[in-house]
Write an enzyme that holds these catalytic residues in place. Sequence first.
Site, PDB file in Angstrom:
ATOM      1  CG  ASP A  12     -43.728 -36.643 -62.060  1.00 19.57           C
ATOM      2  OD1 ASP A  12     -43.628 -37.744 -61.471  1.00 19.57           O
ATOM      3  OD2 ASP A  12     -44.517 -35.753 -61.689  1.00 19.57           O
ATOM      4  CG  ASP A  17     -41.448 -39.378 -59.431  1.00 19.54           C
ATOM      5  OD1 ASP A  17     -42.200 -39.807 -60.306  1.00 19.54           O
ATOM      6  OD2 ASP A  17     -41.738 -38.417 -58.689  1.00 19.54           O
ATOM      7  CB  VAL A 142     -44.890 -43.203 -60.425  1.00 23.30           C
ATOM      8  CG1 VAL A 142     -45.151 -44.668 -60.126  1.00 23.30           C
ATOM      9  CG2 VAL A 142     -43.463 -43.015 -60.943  1.00 23.30           C
ATOM     10  CD  GLN A 251     -49.235 -35.423 -42.912  1.00 20.39           C
ATOM     11  OE1 GLN A 251     -48.662 -36.120 -42.071  1.00 20.39           O
ATOM     12  NE2 GLN A 251     -49.029 -35.545 -44.189  1.00 20.39           N
ATOM     13  CG  HIS A 259     -47.369 -40.155 -53.170  1.00 20.05           C
ATOM     14  ND1 HIS A 259     -48.556 -40.121 -52.482  1.00 20.05           N
ATOM     15  CD2 HIS A 259     -46.746 -38.979 -52.903  1.00 20.05           C
ATOM     16  CE1 HIS A 259     -48.659 -38.968 -51.841  1.00 20.05           C
ATOM     17  NE2 HIS A 259     -47.565 -38.261 -52.076  1.00 20.05           N
ATOM     18  CG  ASP A 260     -44.165 -41.647 -57.501  1.00 15.77           C
ATOM     19  OD1 ASP A 260     -45.402 -41.566 -57.415  1.00 15.77           O
ATOM     20  OD2 ASP A 260     -43.452 -40.723 -57.921  1.00 15.77           O
TER      21      ASP A 260
HETATM   22  C1  BDR Z   1     -47.844 -37.777 -56.877  1.00  9.09           C
HETATM   23  O1  BDR Z   1     -47.537 -36.421 -57.184  1.00  9.09           O
HETATM   24  C2  BDR Z   1     -46.165 -36.180 -57.069  1.00  9.09           C
HETATM   25  O2  BDR Z   1     -45.916 -35.146 -56.175  1.00  9.09           O
HETATM   26  C3  BDR Z   1     -45.516 -37.446 -56.591  1.00  9.09           C
HETATM   27  O3  BDR Z   1     -44.320 -37.678 -57.295  1.00  9.09           O
HETATM   28  C4  BDR Z   1     -46.531 -38.530 -56.828  1.00  9.09           C
HETATM   29  O4  BDR Z   1     -46.309 -39.198 -58.046  1.00  9.09           O
HETATM   30  C5  BDR Z   1     -48.612 -37.820 -55.588  1.00  9.09           C
HETATM   31  O5  BDR Z   1     -49.803 -37.095 -55.694  1.00  9.09           O
HETATM   32 CA    CA Z   2     -44.326 -38.872 -59.362  1.00  6.05          CA
END
Ligand code: BDR
Ligand code: CA
Length: 335
Positions: A12, A17, A142, A251, A259-260
């Site tokens: 997405d 991504d 992802v 933070q 993440h992805d």
């Molecule tokens: C996920 O949510 C999206 O914001 C990012 O692309 C990732 O896949 C992280 O929580």
């Molecule tokens: Ca994603």
Amino acid sequence: MAEKRKIIMDVDTGSDDAVALMLAMLDDYYDLLGITTVNGNLEVKLTTENTLRMVEFLGKQDEVKVYRGADLPLVSTLLPTTPQSLLPIPRREGESIPEGLHHAAHIPTPSFTIKEQPESAMVWLIETLLASKDREITLVPVGPLTNIALAMRADPRIIPKIREIVIMGGASERAGSKSMGAEFNAWIDPEALEIVLQSGCDITIVPLDATFAAYLTEQDAQRIRDIGSPEADMVASLVLKYGTAELLAAQKEKHIPMHDSLALCAVQFPEVLKTVECNCHTDISMGFAYGQTIIDKRPGSTTPRNCRFALGADREMFVNWIIGILEKKTARKGA
Ligand code: BDR
Ligand code: CA
């Protein structure tokens, strides 16, 4: 030369991504068979366009095709009372969003001329998997799991064809990102994730617990920019884009998760994750925990294992992997 690892990425594409897509297209380890897109960070029209932009940016349009997938989650937006219906996400076509972690409109690349394929993501996934050998293709979803769940329901014969599914989604010890307990991808389409978790496939879950452990810093982004290629420059900009005030406000340190990309890295280097074999389910009861991934932590529990769930990750290994790919595969400006 060893056979390349055949993967399909389901994305997405907003910003992080896009980094994972670039790494998948640049690293010779992967044979990226195609990319499917889904509603999530942005409406599916924009996640598809952003994906096409990344393919064209790397000049891979002859090799890597893009298939547009589901425009809404399976269930979570059907009732007017669910938080997924009340919040301005998942986005329906034409709904604008404020600029934030992701580019509100599109990722700024120099040109955008290529087109998506005529088949839908679900049709292409089914055709491609059915034509493959058993346990040949690895899926790397992802974003929300809508496309994968729809394909599994439409033709369950694809299930034994899948070698492994490495999912970015969920959270356990770490708080959720969209509700008290739910991470974004799981929260958008909880039922889809649960369908996949109950499929019997070999599954690795890369949740927030792992992705925040393998954070990047602004110094890492600068190291990436210093590589000096247009591709590295783009990755550095996307990392910094994700590390916006919105994410960093809560933070103490400026930790930017990619993440992805961590899910992609784990396909090649499972040891980048610290995993437990466990029984995991997604809450689909539409209460406070809707979309939360729950793992069975009871000592001595005999509930059947359905996944490897990552509770941590090796940050240094992950950052060096990103930098290594970009150093090896991209040319310096003016070189
Ligand atoms: C996920 O949510 C999206 O914001 C990012 O692309 C990732 O896949 C992280 O929580
Ligand atoms: Ca994603």
